[in-house]
Design a protein around this motif. Structure first.
Motif, short mmCIF file in Angstrom:
data_model
loop_
_atom_site.label_atom_id
_atom_site.label_comp_id
_atom_site.label_asym_id
_atom_site.label_seq_id
_atom_site.Cartn_x
_atom_site.Cartn_y
_atom_site.Cartn_z
N SER A 1 1.01 -1.03 0.14
CA SER A 1 -0.06 -0.01 -0.23
C SER A 1 0.89 1.11 0.03
CB SER A 1 -0.91 0.02 1.36
OG SER A 1 -1.76 1.03 1.19
N ALA A 2 1.96 1.22 0.90
CA ALA A 2 2.69 2.53 0.99
C ALA A 2 3.59 2.80 -0.49
CB ALA A 2 3.96 2.30 2.08
N MET A 3 4.03 1.58 -0.93
CA MET A 3 4.66 1.65 -2.31
C MET A 3 3.75 2.14 -3.47
SD MET A 3 7.85 1.40 -1.72
CE MET A 3 7.39 2.29 -0.13
N ASP A 4 2.49 1.53 -3.46
CA ASP A 4 1.61 2.02 -4.32
C ASP A 4 1.21 3.46 -4.37
OD1 ASP A 4 -0.24 1.50 -6.34
OD2 ASP A 4 -2.03 1.93 -4.69
N SER A 5 1.37 4.10 -2.78
CA SER A 5 0.96 5.49 -2.79
C SER A 5 2.16 6.17 -3.28
CB SER A 5 0.75 5.53 -1.34
OG SER A 5 -0.69 5.09 -0.90
N SER A 6 3.41 5.78 -3.06
CA SER A 6 4.61 6.31 -3.35
C SER A 6 4.74 6.17 -5.09
CB SER A 6 5.82 5.84 -2.93
OG SER A 6 5.84 5.59 -1.35
N SER A 7 4.48 5.42 -5.63
CA SER A 7 4.45 5.37 -7.09
C SER A 7 3.36 6.16 -7.76
CB SER A 7 3.83 3.84 -7.76
OG SER A 7 5.10 3.07 -7.12
#
Length: 227
Positions: free
Chosen positions: A183-189
């Motif tokens: 979830s965090a990496m999706d938001s970062s992307s």
């Protein structure tokens, strides 16, 4: 947290990850652990066992004197029951307790997790409560085969219970960690994509303004020569 059983020595087992970039999953476990410590009361002894580098880094700042044991690189290899049972045995050998409070994050979905506390009582507390007719029931009502004494049976059951509860907690926390990281990496992307779009738009506007300025200068110069 009230269990209905009076205990004097609490040990809080805080489970976290060794790596970051997984949102607030580790800080949540630390906050719950510190809240448990705070509400245990001054007449009770409360200590920590910390699993994972992230919780260790946060808790050594103000709770270093209360940390009995720290364990890192738990997920260096794929998790299995044998590995966790050895870890549980190591904790039981090095820590004196009346109750173990295991703090972890229970997997709910890819985007959410539930902070959870599981309690494991020591064999002595279980036997005391059973003999006094407490909430844990009368152990003598069970039929036991073999030559083991009640104390030996309780010791074996307590160790097995702790290893099972710890294995479940470690697995649930690992699943929650991966979900939180996704979830965090999706938001970062998405944020990086939005930033790239804004920078591209700014670049194109600046480039277009520069070209327009040059064209105006060329046209103005040509008009001056003709005039």
């Amino acid at each position: 947290m009230r269990l209905g059983v009076d205990v004097k020595k609490n040990v809080i087992v805080t489970i976290s990850s060794d790596k970051g970039l997984c949102g607030g999953i580790n800080s949540t476990s630390v906050k719950i652990s510190k809240a448990l410590h705070k509400f245990s009361g001054p007449d009770k002894e409360t200590k920590y066992v910390v699993l994972g580098e992230k919780a260790k880094a946060q808790m050594v700042r103000d709770s270093k004197k209360d940390i009995l044991l720290t364990i890192a690189e738990l997920q260096k290899n794929p998790l299995n029951y044998t590995q966790v049972s050895v870890l549980a045995d190591d904790i039981l050998k090095n820590v004196e307790f009346d109750a173990l409070r295991i703090v972890f994050n229970k997997f709910h979905s890819v985007v959410s997790f539930l902070p959870t506390i599981s309690t494991v009582l020591s064999p002595e507390i279980v036997e005391r409560e059973a003999e006094s007719g407490g909430k844990l029931g009368e152990l003598d009502s069970y039929e036991v085969e073999g030559g083991e004494t009640k104390a030996e049976i309780l010791q074996n059951l307590s160790e097995f219970q702790f290893s099972c509860v710890l294995f479940n907690a470690v697995l649930e926390n690992a699943c929650s960690e991966q979900g939180a990281r996704m979830s965090a990496m999706d938001s970062s992307s998405r944020n990086a994509g939005d930033m790239l779009d804004r920078l591209t738009l700014t670049y194109n506007r600046t480039r277009q303004a520069s070209i327009t300025t040059e064209l105006i200068e060329i046209i103005s110069g040509a008009s001056a020569l003709e005039g």
